[in-house]
Design a protein around this motif. Structure first.
Motif, PDB file in Angstrom:
ATOM      1  N   SER A  74     -32.043 -23.409  20.852  1.00 36.14           N
ATOM      2  CA  SER A  74     -32.167 -22.556  19.658  1.00 36.14           C
ATOM      3  C   SER A  74     -31.428 -23.214  18.500  1.00 36.14           C
ATOM      4  CB  SER A  74     -31.542 -21.183  19.913  1.00 36.14           C
ATOM      5  OG  SER A  74     -32.153 -20.571  21.014  1.00 36.14           O
ATOM      6  N   PRO A  75     -31.910 -22.980  17.277  1.00 36.79           N
ATOM      7  CA  PRO A  75     -31.317 -23.640  16.116  1.00 36.79           C
ATOM      8  C   PRO A  75     -29.830 -23.307  15.909  1.00 36.79           C
ATOM      9  CG  PRO A  75     -33.420 -22.570  15.543  1.00 36.79           C
ATOM     10  CD  PRO A  75     -33.081 -22.153  16.926  1.00 36.79           C
ATOM     11  N   ASP A  76     -29.416 -22.069  16.205  1.00 39.88           N
ATOM     12  CA  ASP A  76     -28.035 -21.670  15.898  1.00 39.88           C
ATOM     13  C   ASP A  76     -27.093 -21.837  17.089  1.00 39.88           C
ATOM     14  OD1 ASP A  76     -29.034 -19.746  17.567  1.00 39.88           O
ATOM     15  OD2 ASP A  76     -27.969 -18.098  16.577  1.00 39.88           O
ATOM     16  N   PHE A  77     -27.432 -22.768  17.992  1.00 41.61           N
ATOM     17  CA  PHE A  77     -26.656 -22.851  19.231  1.00 41.61           C
ATOM     18  C   PHE A  77     -25.172 -23.172  18.990  1.00 41.61           C
ATOM     19  CE2 PHE A  77     -27.195 -27.396  18.732  1.00 41.61           C
ATOM     20  CZ  PHE A  77     -26.040 -27.911  19.296  1.00 41.61           C
ATOM     21  N   LEU A  78     -24.888 -23.981  17.950  1.00 40.86           N
ATOM     22  CA  LEU A  78     -23.520 -24.493  17.816  1.00 40.86           C
ATOM     23  C   LEU A  78     -22.520 -23.381  17.497  1.00 40.86           C
ATOM     24  CD1 LEU A  78     -21.789 -27.011  18.005  1.00 40.86           C
ATOM     25  CD2 LEU A  78     -22.164 -27.387  15.555  1.00 40.86           C
ATOM     26  N   SER A  79     -22.796 -22.620  16.449  1.00 43.42           N
ATOM     27  CA  SER A  79     -21.853 -21.572  16.066  1.00 43.42           C
ATOM     28  C   SER A  79     -21.735 -20.536  17.176  1.00 43.42           C
ATOM     29  CB  SER A  79     -22.316 -20.920  14.758  1.00 43.42           C
ATOM     30  OG  SER A  79     -23.618 -20.394  14.924  1.00 43.42           O
ATOM     31  N   ASP A  80     -22.849 -20.229  17.795  1.00 46.06           N
ATOM     32  CA  ASP A  80     -22.823 -19.216  18.849  1.00 46.06           C
ATOM     33  C   ASP A  80     -21.987 -19.674  20.036  1.00 46.06           C
ATOM     34  OD1 ASP A  80     -23.821 -16.636  19.862  1.00 46.06           O
ATOM     35  OD2 ASP A  80     -24.741 -17.911  21.413  1.00 46.06           O
ATOM     36  N   ASN A  81     -22.117 -20.935  20.403  1.00 45.27           N
ATOM     37  CA  ASN A  81     -21.363 -21.425  21.558  1.00 45.27           C
ATOM     38  C   ASN A  81     -19.877 -21.590  21.237  1.00 45.27           C
ATOM     39  OD1 ASN A  81     -22.983 -22.122  24.165  1.00 45.27           O
ATOM     40  ND2 ASN A  81     -24.384 -22.521  22.477  1.00 45.27           N
ATOM     41  N   LEU A  82     -19.565 -21.938  20.010  1.00 45.73           N
ATOM     42  CA  LEU A  82     -18.147 -22.041  19.653  1.00 45.73           C
ATOM     43  C   LEU A  82     -17.486 -20.665  19.701  1.00 45.73           C
ATOM     44  CD1 LEU A  82     -18.275 -24.755  16.824  1.00 45.73           C
ATOM     45  CD2 LEU A  82     -17.810 -25.042  19.277  1.00 45.73           C
ATOM     46  N   ARG A  83     -18.224 -19.656  19.231  1.00 46.98           N
ATOM     47  CA  ARG A  83     -17.711 -18.277  19.360  1.00 46.98           C
ATOM     48  C   ARG A  83     -17.528 -17.887  20.827  1.00 46.98           C
ATOM     49  NH1 ARG A  83     -21.176 -16.856  15.346  1.00 46.98           N
ATOM     50  NH2 ARG A  83     -22.733 -16.099  16.815  1.00 46.98           N
ATOM     51  N   ALA A  84     -18.496 -18.263  21.654  1.00 41.53           N
ATOM     52  CA  ALA A  84     -18.419 -17.915  23.079  1.00 41.53           C
ATOM     53  C   ALA A  84     -17.192 -18.551  23.726  1.00 41.53           C
ATOM     54  CB  ALA A  84     -19.695 -18.367  23.789  1.00 41.53           C
ATOM     55  N   ILE A  85     -16.889 -19.781  23.323  1.00 38.99           N
ATOM     56  CA  ILE A  85     -15.697 -20.458  23.869  1.00 38.99           C
ATOM     57  C   ILE A  85     -14.428 -19.695  23.472  1.00 38.99           C
ATOM     58  CG2 ILE A  85     -14.276 -22.548  23.666  1.00 38.99           C
ATOM     59  CD1 ILE A  85     -16.989 -24.128  23.487  1.00 38.99           C
ATOM     60  N   GLU A  86     -14.361 -19.286  22.210  1.00 42.85           N
ATOM     61  CA  GLU A  86     -13.196 -18.500  21.750  1.00 42.85           C
ATOM     62  C   GLU A  86     -13.059 -17.199  22.536  1.00 42.85           C
ATOM     63  OE1 GLU A  86     -13.725 -19.722  17.072  1.00 42.85           O
ATOM     64  OE2 GLU A  86     -13.336 -17.607  17.558  1.00 42.85           O
ATOM     65  N   GLU A  87     -14.181 -16.538  22.726  1.00 45.70           N
ATOM     66  CA  GLU A  87     -14.145 -15.269  23.465  1.00 45.70           C
ATOM     67  C   GLU A  87     -13.684 -15.485  24.912  1.00 45.70           C
ATOM     68  OE1 GLU A  87     -17.990 -13.808  20.870  1.00 45.70           O
ATOM     69  OE2 GLU A  87     -18.034 -13.438  23.040  1.00 45.70           O
ATOM     70  N   ALA A  88     -14.216 -16.541  25.525  1.00 45.90           N
ATOM     71  CA  ALA A  88     -13.829 -16.836  26.909  1.00 45.90           C
ATOM     72  C   ALA A  88     -12.330 -17.113  26.987  1.00 45.90           C
ATOM     73  CB  ALA A  88     -14.624 -18.028  27.440  1.00 45.90           C
ATOM     74  N   HIS A  89     -11.829 -17.833  25.997  1.00 49.76           N
ATOM     75  CA  HIS A  89     -10.384 -18.124  25.935  1.00 49.76           C
ATOM     76  C   HIS A  89      -9.587 -16.830  25.820  1.00 49.76           C
ATOM     77  CE1 HIS A  89      -6.638 -20.127  24.835  1.00 49.76           C
ATOM     78  NE2 HIS A  89      -6.536 -19.234  23.867  1.00 49.76           N
ATOM     79  N   GLU A  90      -9.992 -15.986  24.890  1.00 52.86           N
ATOM     80  CA  GLU A  90      -9.290 -14.722  24.643  1.00 52.86           C
ATOM     81  C   GLU A  90      -9.270 -13.838  25.894  1.00 52.86           C
ATOM     82  OE1 GLU A  90      -7.946 -13.867  21.600  1.00 52.86           O
ATOM     83  OE2 GLU A  90      -7.234 -11.922  22.353  1.00 52.86           O
ATOM     84  N   LEU A  91     -10.369 -13.873  26.655  1.00 50.32           N
ATOM     85  CA  LEU A  91     -10.480 -13.037  27.853  1.00 50.32           C
ATOM     86  C   LEU A  91      -9.811 -13.687  29.066  1.00 50.32           C
ATOM     87  CD1 LEU A  91     -14.243 -11.989  27.466  1.00 50.32           C
ATOM     88  CD2 LEU A  91     -12.282 -10.423  27.330  1.00 50.32           C
ATOM     89  N   GLY A  92      -9.365 -14.923  28.904  1.00 52.87           N
ATOM     90  CA  GLY A  92      -8.815 -15.644  30.055  1.00 52.87           C
ATOM     91  C   GLY A  92      -9.854 -15.916  31.128  1.00 52.87           C
ATOM     92  N   ALA A  93     -11.107 -16.100  30.711  1.00 53.51           N
ATOM     93  CA  ALA A  93     -12.184 -16.292  31.685  1.00 53.51           C
ATOM     94  C   ALA A  93     -12.010 -17.615  32.442  1.00 53.51           C
ATOM     95  CB  ALA A  93     -13.539 -16.274  30.981  1.00 53.51           C
ATOM     96  N   GLN A  94     -12.323 -17.600  33.723  1.00 51.81           N
ATOM     97  CA  GLN A  94     -12.207 -18.823  34.521  1.00 51.81           C
ATOM     98  C   GLN A  94     -13.226 -19.872  34.098  1.00 51.81           C
ATOM     99  OE1 GLN A  94     -12.324 -17.336  38.608  1.00 51.81           O
ATOM    100  NE2 GLN A  94     -10.074 -17.311  38.649  1.00 51.81           N
ATOM    101  N   CYS A  95     -14.319 -19.423  33.487  1.00 51.51           N
ATOM    102  CA  CYS A  95     -15.303 -20.365  32.944  1.00 51.51           C
ATOM    103  C   CYS A  95     -16.215 -19.636  31.960  1.00 51.51           C
ATOM    104  CB  CYS A  95     -16.154 -21.004  34.053  1.00 51.51           C
ATOM    105  SG  CYS A  95     -17.166 -19.844  34.975  1.00 51.51           S
ATOM    106  N   LEU A  96     -16.882 -20.432  31.149  1.00 49.73           N
ATOM    107  CA  LEU A  96     -17.962 -19.905  30.318  1.00 49.73           C
ATOM    108  C   LEU A  96     -19.270 -20.347  30.973  1.00 49.73           C
ATOM    109  CD1 LEU A  96     -19.158 -18.592  27.726  1.00 49.73           C
ATOM    110  CD2 LEU A  96     -18.968 -20.845  26.633  1.00 49.73           C
ATOM    111  N   VAL A  97     -20.065 -19.369  31.389  1.00 44.01           N
ATOM    112  CA  VAL A  97     -21.330 -19.682  32.061  1.00 44.01           C
ATOM    113  C   VAL A  97     -22.376 -20.069  31.023  1.00 44.01           C
ATOM    114  CG1 VAL A  97     -23.201 -18.728  33.466  1.00 44.01           C
ATOM    115  CG2 VAL A  97     -20.819 -18.143  33.997  1.00 44.01           C
ATOM    116  N   LEU A  98     -23.044 -21.200  31.269  1.00 44.73           N
ATOM    117  CA  LEU A  98     -24.068 -21.682  30.346  1.00 44.73           C
ATOM    118  C   LEU A  98     -25.470 -21.488  30.916  1.00 44.73           C
ATOM    119  CD1 LEU A  98     -22.506 -25.112  29.236  1.00 44.73           C
ATOM    120  CD2 LEU A  98     -22.215 -22.853  28.160  1.00 44.73           C
ATOM    121  N   VAL A  99     -26.229 -20.615  30.283  1.00 46.97           N
ATOM    122  CA  VAL A  99     -27.663 -20.525  30.551  1.00 46.97           C
ATOM    123  C   VAL A  99     -28.299 -21.367  29.448  1.00 46.97           C
ATOM    124  CG1 VAL A  99     -29.679 -19.006  30.611  1.00 46.97           C
ATOM    125  CG2 VAL A  99     -27.524 -18.282  31.650  1.00 46.97           C
ATOM    126  N   VAL A 100     -28.812 -22.536  29.821  1.00 47.62           N
ATOM    127  CA  VAL A 100     -28.976 -23.604  28.833  1.00 47.62           C
ATOM    128  C   VAL A 100     -30.155 -23.452  27.875  1.00 47.62           C
ATOM    129  CG1 VAL A 100     -27.804 -25.253  30.332  1.00 47.62           C
ATOM    130  CG2 VAL A 100     -30.324 -25.121  30.354  1.00 47.62           C
TER     131      VAL A 100
END
Lengths: 269, 269
Positions: A74-100
């Protein structure tokens, strides 16, 4: 190996997505003594990231993964994935799952889509490493290659991991990989380093829908004990996350019943 | 390579199975100038083996395959497959297509089922060689692993072929294999010796049913031209057999329209 480990049960919020908000899932896990959970981002957004993180911490729950980053075609993948990384960090998630992501709209270029996925993961990986959020590529069942994920085998996912280095691994979901003749070998290859999450459910016969007809563990044909033994032999000792998309069955049930059945079945997986 | 070859079009009777008997398919192919056909055994039985063989010969049609032998995980596989070999011989079929069967009822032993398939093919192979009927293992899409075929990739099928020697190869059906990251490499590996049939149709997005929702060539996301180029580069120069299971669309149409559209689309595949 193979002994019941109730403390390793984790609940993916998708399993009760039609019935419960994230706040209700957190409360439900606490009441049922389920120690892990894996939220989807829409549920987190609904509750608010900080309140969600606080409630999860307050209940002593482990976040076994955040679902999901990805959709790299998808065209907006970059901003969306950077947000997802921040959220995963904030939640202390063991990983960020990627459905590619699958084919771009109107495209038949599967090889190109796969290259785009690899290039895009390479772009976000440094940010993920900085945030100490491991990225977990989830190979999806080949029947979802066109519309959801063009990474469809563990071998393919591990080839990407090997090309990209540290900070990346795989989510092994039995639903997506149980049929693979090379599953045992590729789980061994993945090893402790690359297996970041282990998702369980079952394959229903007949399957009535390509996306939302998963079965509860024990109600289908997957030899869950065997796959678990492979994953453990490879060195994985983490949670067993129950992720069941089930329009016709489990999403219609009382969610307390769903959690109770997950707990009952877990020792036999 | 890639040039239109109308004389290589073949019609699998499944494409019009709800509308036409085998006699009607033979007549339809003759009227539309389609030079090949691949009958299913129930259609042959309905018409009678000898009358079917005679009508096919009288119309100068090539039998690009007989569908199907296989289902090796059923108790009566041996007698049924020996009959299928005889029928393929009588029809002058270029191969007997094997849909190998899934898990036995009540079983979760996929590895065992795969071993059973290999052992059973080994049992019937000498008879097939005597009858000069090449056996074509058709790897089926992983979504059909449980109930129809536990051979799910070209690589897996070719491993069986290599273990068993001569007189056996594969049917490459784009619907089943298009998603496979190793498709190109395995088609090359298969080569002229092992590619016994090439089946075409398309993958519909969304797919509404796991078995009977195939699309007409051009209406889906499969890069048919590319896969054809791989198959031809590997040395295959045989027919392109159209096999479309389509409960919701093509089985409802006038079969003369179906054949006309197959012919129209074929040059673009």
């Amino acid at each position: 190996m193979g002994a019941p480990r109730p403390e390793l049960l984790s609940l993916n919020t998708a399993t009760v997505k039609q019935q419960w908000s994230l706040a209700q899932v957190i409360d439900g896990c606490a009441r049922h003594g389920i120690c892990g959970l894996a939220p989807w981002r829409d549920k987190v957004a609904e509750m608010g990231l900080k309140p969600a993180a606080a409630a999860i911490r307050a209940n002593g729950l482990t976040v076994t993964g955040l679902c999901r980053g990805g959709f790299f075609t998808s065209p907006d993948f970059l901003s969306d994935n950077l947000r997802a990384i921040e959220e995963a960090h904030e939640l202390g998630a063991q990983c960020l799952v990627l459905v590619v992501g699958g084919l771009p709209a109107g495209s038949k270029d599967l090889i190109g889509a796969r290259q785009q996925v690899k290039d895009s993961i390479e772009k976000i990986l440094p940010e993920a490493r900085k945030a100490k959020v491991p990225l977990a590529i989830e190979p999806l069942h080949p029947m979802q290659a066109a519309d959801r994920a063009c990474v469809n085998t563990l071998e393919q996912a591990l080839d990407i991991c090997d090309a990209l280095g540290d900070g990346i691994g795989v989510a092994v979901d039995v639903y997506h990989v149980w049929w693979d003749p090379k599953l045992k070998a590729q789980v061994e290859r993945a090893g402790k380093k690359r297996i970041l999450a282990y998702h369980i459910c079952d394959w229903r016969v007949p399957t009535r829908d390509l996306l939302n007809d998963r079965a509860m563990m024990g109600d289908g044909v997957i030899d869950l004990k065997m796959i678990r033994s492979w994953v453990e032999s490879a060195g994985y000792s983490g949670f067993h996350e129950v992720e069941i998309f089930s329009e016709l069955d489990w999403w219609k049930r009382d969610p307390d019943e769903v959690l109770r059945v997950c707990k009952e079945r877990h020792p036999f997986t």
